[in-house]
Enzyme design. Structure first.
Site, mmCIF file in Angstrom:
data_model
loop_
_atom_site.group_PDB
_atom_site.id
_atom_site.type_symbol
_atom_site.label_atom_id
_atom_site.label_comp_id
_atom_site.label_asym_id
_atom_site.label_seq_id
_atom_site.Cartn_x
_atom_site.Cartn_y
_atom_site.Cartn_z
ATOM 1 N N ASP A 54 0.842 -1.191 0.000
ATOM 2 C CA ASP A 54 0.000 0.000 0.000
ATOM 3 C C ASP A 54 0.879 1.243 0.000
ATOM 4 O OD1 ASP A 54 -1.755 2.064 0.465
ATOM 5 O OD2 ASP A 54 -2.389 1.386 2.448
ATOM 6 N N GLU A 133 30.683 12.388 1.147
ATOM 7 C CA GLU A 133 31.342 12.345 2.452
ATOM 8 C C GLU A 133 30.325 12.729 3.531
ATOM 9 O OE1 GLU A 133 35.808 13.753 0.974
ATOM 10 O OE2 GLU A 133 34.448 15.214 1.870
ATOM 11 N N GLU A 135 28.950 13.393 6.921
ATOM 12 C CA GLU A 135 29.394 13.567 8.298
ATOM 13 C C GLU A 135 28.223 13.321 9.250
ATOM 14 O OE1 GLU A 135 32.678 17.027 7.142
ATOM 15 O OE2 GLU A 135 30.686 17.577 7.852
ATOM 16 N N GLU A 188 35.807 14.673 13.227
ATOM 17 C CA GLU A 188 35.654 15.906 12.468
ATOM 18 C C GLU A 188 35.842 17.121 13.375
ATOM 19 O OE1 GLU A 188 35.293 17.692 9.880
ATOM 20 O OE2 GLU A 188 35.490 16.152 8.325
ATOM 21 N N GLU A 195 33.510 11.361 10.682
ATOM 22 C CA GLU A 195 33.353 11.093 9.244
ATOM 23 C C GLU A 195 33.960 9.739 8.929
ATOM 24 O OE1 GLU A 195 35.296 12.649 5.099
ATOM 25 O OE2 GLU A 195 34.361 14.203 6.355
ATOM 26 N N HIS A 250 29.763 16.553 1.329
ATOM 27 C CA HIS A 250 30.428 16.994 0.101
ATOM 28 C C HIS A 250 30.373 15.868 -0.935
ATOM 29 C CE1 HIS A 250 33.113 19.549 3.001
ATOM 30 N NE2 HIS A 250 31.877 19.999 2.921
ATOM 31 N N ARG A 321 38.546 25.975 -0.497
ATOM 32 C CA ARG A 321 37.439 25.474 0.316
ATOM 33 C C ARG A 321 36.437 26.555 0.737
ATOM 34 N NH1 ARG A 321 41.280 21.463 1.413
ATOM 35 N NH2 ARG A 321 40.358 19.394 1.722
ATOM 36 N N GLU A 338 34.254 18.858 -6.541
ATOM 37 C CA GLU A 338 33.618 18.636 -5.254
ATOM 38 C C GLU A 338 32.545 19.700 -5.037
ATOM 39 O OE1 GLU A 338 34.889 18.349 -0.508
ATOM 40 O OE2 GLU A 338 36.098 19.505 -1.920
ATOM 41 N N ARG A 340 30.101 21.248 -2.561
ATOM 42 C CA ARG A 340 30.262 21.226 -1.119
ATOM 43 C C ARG A 340 29.001 21.594 -0.326
ATOM 44 N NH1 ARG A 340 35.212 21.319 0.907
ATOM 45 N NH2 ARG A 340 34.756 22.929 2.463
#
Length: 448
Positions: A54, A133, A135, A188, A195, A250, A321, A338, A340
């Site tokens: 269902d 990645e 976390e 982290e 992580e 990320h 970054r 990447e 982020r």
């Protein structure tokens, strides 16, 4: 009986399987499952015809007047659940959802990603690989019922400040039993934050892996806590604690064809190809709309603020970054971009599909993102950012879902059913949030 079905039945019998979990996710990426007993002699029919259920009680699926759906196990996703008792072994299959008429259900998030990957393959001959990645925080519930970090360690700390090595070792061993190729695990930046990174793979396998990863980690830590008589638990909430870094996911992305990484170009000065540049252009163009999918809850936007290493500026850079998109230093087969912004509250099937549609738009229309930004954007003034043409991501779920409504590429990619159901869910979440009165407001305004 096909050889594939025969082989999986033989494996299940060798593993002494007693129960089978049929797993799928709802609109928000929350795992759902149906458990059925293993019955010898009935498995061929089970794998061929699937299991009716269902769908009207699953968020974002169907109405009660048209509720019949079918779970069809993807045999390639067979996995024995290592945290369940050996004497009553349990296996799990991730399922695709079909209609009784034999068509893929348009509200199935997994099918949306499969369709996006097929479109990429049909139009370009490319495969889409992704390495997330995710976390997470391990918290303890105090005597008043509030979560507190289980330690006060920070980035890459070791024992005794870091109290997580036993957790991460147990989690890594269990994840490896589930077929994960774990690359690294560590503490982290935030207290109680961890992580565990696993290797990139085809986007569909990786989305399946993210769901398994989150479910497994929660279950394993819960079992460890019960054994120790404690109340530890895992949370993928993006920003559980004020004043601390939040949890991101990320996403490292690349396109491959015939085993070659199409984002690599040894002849270019940067070492990245024109395809990578255009893909970046597509991601940046659609970043506001993508944010609704990759950062889908009210709490996501408590993380997306300057000052806590979270990406809020729509720019890209090489190794930078402070930008939304970073190009890590690895080259050759390891060349990747990447993205982020995503956080682990997102539905990975929808997030990966949405990012892929954005990137494909960049490829199709040769969207140029301009020159990379190699300065610390966090230190720029608003005027300096405007001069450089660097915009800011949506600062609330309200802004993000309005940006999504206006983005036909992402809306069309997700399909009418998913788009409408998702927006309806986000309207309701925002309305529920905006009428709440929080302790902060009472403390600040009670004596006005």
């Amino acid at each position: 009986m096909s050889d594939e079905i025969k082989n999986i039945i033989e494996r299940m019998e060798a593993d002494n399987i007693k129960f089978i979990r049929l797993q799928f996710v709802d609109l928000n990426g929350v795992p759902k499952s149906i458990a059925v007993p293993y019955v010898k002699g009935e498995m061929e029919n089970f794998f061929t015809k699937g299991m009716p259920f269902d769908g009207s009680s699953i968020e974002g699926f169907v109405e009660i007047n048209d509720s019949d759906l079918i779970l069809k196990p993807d045999i390639s996703t067979y996995s024995q659940l290592s945290w369940r008792p050996e004497e009553s072994a349990v296996c799990r299959f991730i399922c695709d959802i079909w209609t009784p008429e034999g068509k893929p259900f348009v509200g199935d998030p997994r099918s949306i990603l499969k369709h996006a990957l097929k479109k990429l393959k049909d139009e370009y001959g490319y495969n889409y690989n992704i390495g997330p990645e995710p976390e997470f925080f391990i918290v303890n519930i105090d005597e008043d019922g509030y979560p507190v970090p289980y330690d006060d360690a920070s980035y890459f700390d070791v024992e005794p400040k870091d109290k997580g090595p036993d957790f991460r070792r147990e989690l890594t061993l269990n994840l490896e039993e589930l077929g994960f190729d774990v690359e690294v695990s560590h503490h982290e930046v935030g207290p109680g934050q961890n992580e565990i990174a696993f290797k990139f793979d085809d986007a569909l396998k990786t989305a399946d892996a993210v769901i398994t990863f989150k479910q497994a980690i929660k279950a394993i830590v819960n079992n460890m806590a019960q054994f120790d008589g404690l109340d530890y638990r895992v949370t993928f909430m993006p920003k559980p604690f004020f004043g601390e870094n939040g949890s991101g996911m990320h996403c490292h992305q690349s396109l491959f064809k015939d085993g070659e990484n199409l984002f690599a170009d040894d002849e270019s000065e940067s070492g990245i190809s024109q395809e990578a540049i255009y893909f970046i252009g597509g991601l940046l163009k659609h970043a506001p709309a993508l944010t609704a999918i990759t950062n889908p809850i009210v709490n996501s936007y408590k993380r997306l603020v300057p000052g806590y290493e979270a990406p809020v500026y729509e720019a890209y850079g090489l190794k930078n970054r402070s930008a939304l998109i970073r190009v890590p230093a690895a080259r050759g087969k390891g060349t990747r971009i990447e993205y982020r912004a995503p956080d682990p509250a997102c539905n990975p099937y929808l997030a990966f599909a949405a990012m892929l549609y954005a990137g494909m738009d960049g490829l199709k229309n040769k969207i140029d993102p301009g020159e990379p930004t190699e300065i610390n954007i966090y230190k720029l003034t608003e005027e300096e950012r405007e001069e450089l043409g660097i915009n800011v991501l949506p600062s609330s779920l309200w802004e993000a879902y309005h940006a999504l409504e206006e983005d036909n590429i992402i809306m069309d990619g997700l399909g009418e059913h998913i788009s409408e159901a998702f927006l309806k869910s986000k309207y309701a979440e925002w309305d529920d949030y905006r009428v709440q009165v929080f302790g902060y407001e009472q403390e600040r305004y009670l004596d006005l």
